[in-house]
Design an enzyme around this catalytic site. Structure first.
Site, mmCIF file in Angstrom:
data_model
loop_
_atom_site.group_PDB
_atom_site.id
_atom_site.type_symbol
_atom_site.label_atom_id
_atom_site.label_comp_id
_atom_site.label_asym_id
_atom_site.label_seq_id
_atom_site.Cartn_x
_atom_site.Cartn_y
_atom_site.Cartn_z
ATOM 1 N N GLU A 33 2.732 0.089 -5.392
ATOM 2 C CA GLU A 33 3.358 -1.232 -5.447
ATOM 3 C C GLU A 33 4.702 -1.249 -4.727
ATOM 4 O OE1 GLU A 33 2.027 -3.903 -6.203
ATOM 5 O OE2 GLU A 33 0.241 -3.266 -7.271
ATOM 6 N N TYR A 116 7.701 -9.107 -9.970
ATOM 7 C CA TYR A 116 6.375 -8.866 -9.403
ATOM 8 C C TYR A 116 5.831 -7.492 -9.783
ATOM 9 C CZ TYR A 116 2.780 -7.182 -6.445
ATOM 10 O OH TYR A 116 1.626 -6.588 -6.050
ATOM 11 N N ASP A 134 3.191 -13.143 -5.698
ATOM 12 C CA ASP A 134 3.677 -12.606 -4.424
ATOM 13 C C ASP A 134 3.350 -13.614 -3.323
ATOM 14 O OD1 ASP A 134 0.985 -12.459 -4.121
ATOM 15 O OD2 ASP A 134 0.977 -10.459 -3.261
#
Length: 346
Positions: A33, A116, A134
DNA sequence: AACCCGGGGAG
DNA sequence: CTCCCAGGGTT
């Protein structure tokens, strides 16, 4: 059929096989991520492989030096991600005995982990009902529901987050989150998506009203500024050159570079010569200057264009603190410098 | 809320 | 050329 059902069905058929989709180990999910922030999968994938191989566990990463981490990150950009990654690894090892936080709220405490990323890890690893928002989610939802609120405004951020949280499948948040993003990346693309094969083409606002190209709405960014960089590549009799570590807050923090003279405009050979004569290292010394690149190299960043010249400075004396030219490639450098080093035969 | 931070790829 | 990317931190 519900939005969620249609989406996850599409996902089950169209999803790509990716290494981080084979695991729910929070270390690997976190790593992927962070790497994928503002970065496309094609670009980030080789870096993910390198990091997993070099640092197979959070303990390996925590034990490394920051420079090693930056070196492995070299070329990916947004280097604060690498510095924060390393700091967070040390935090997990030193304060949490190497065990990652297991919920959204505690994940947010990790450096480099914002809304996020905390939502992504919490949902994928622990099935927490935390919707991710996102760039893909903004695009999919703005088009499907016809939302014109600018996505890069605080109002937009709240509005889309709330909507995503309402739409998420509470029984399988992990799949829902990944499905929206994959759908945005593959089907609901930024430019010229093929809506004729879209499972939502009978209910999508933007498609029905032919406004795909208008959504999402984004507030225009300020114009890019120009900067003029002159890098000084010293060459000494004992085969050394000078590298400095960038200090302070700005761009490329903690990375290395050749000594830099920034100027208002591109410098001529004569103007640079004058600048050099004021430097302590060169005062009263013999040196010979040549310009490596006749044409300025333009390095483009989001908000500035760097017009760059590399000046080769041959001196007939040795410089204290200089490093062997054979070791130059071991230092983490901006890709602008890295490309020069690769092309220049020391 | 505004600004800063890289680099690559698509069209 | 322009736009976008599986954002976050600082001020």
């Amino acid at each position: 059929m519900s939005f969620s059902k249609t989406l996850t069905h599409w996902y089950s058929i169209n999803k790509r096989q990716l290494p981080w989709r084979q695991t729910t180990n929070p270390y690997y999910i976190w790593l992927s991520e962070i790497i994928l922030q503002q970065t496309q999968i094609k670009q980030g994938l080789p870096y993910y492989e390198d990091f997993v191989t070099t640092f197979p566990t959070v303990f390996h990463l925590a034990k490394a030096n920051e420079a090693e981490v930056l070196k492995l990150w070299q070329g990916l950009g947004y280097y604060s991600r690498a510095r924060n990654l390393h700091a967070a690894a040390k935090y997990v090892v030193d304060e949490l005995q190497g065990v990652f936080p297991t919920n959204y709220k505690d994940l947010l405490k990790l450096k480099g982990v914002g809304d996020y990323t905390a939502s992504a890890i919490a949902s994928i690893c622990y099935n927490e009902v935390a919707a991710v928002v996102d760039g893909n989610v903004y695009r999919v939802l703005s088009r499907y529901f016809g939302i014109y609120t600018p996505i890069n405004s605080s109002k937009g951020a709240k509005e889309f987050k709330t909507l995503a949280q309402e739409l998420i499948d509470v029984k399988d948040p992990a799949t829902f989150n990944q499905a929206v993003m994959e759908f945005g990346a593959i089907q609901c693309k930024p430019k010229s998506p093929d809506c004729t094969i879209c499972p939502f083409n009978n209910s999508c606002y933007a498609y029905s009203n032919a406004v795909i190209g208008e959504l999402p709405v984004k507030i225009k960014a300020a114009k890019v500024s120009k900067k003029y960089f002159n890098f000084l590549v010293f060459l000494t009799p004992n085969q050394t050159t000078v590298l400095e570590q960038r200090q302070g807050k700005g761009i490329w923090q903690n990375l290395y570079q050749f000594p830099l003279i920034e100027s208002e405009k591109g410098l001529t050979h004569r103007q640079l010569q004058k600048e050099l004569e004021t430097l302590d290292v060169l005062k009263g010394k013999n040196f010979e200057v040549s310009l490596y690149n006749k044409d300025e190299i333009v390095h483009k960043l989001s908000h500035q264009h760097l017009y760059t010249q590399f000046w080769i400075i041959e001196v007939d004396f040795n410089i204290e603190g200089a490093i062997s030219v054979s070791e130059v490639e071991d230092f983490p450098v901006p890709i602008l410098i890295g490309n020069f080093i690769e092309n220049f035969n020391f």
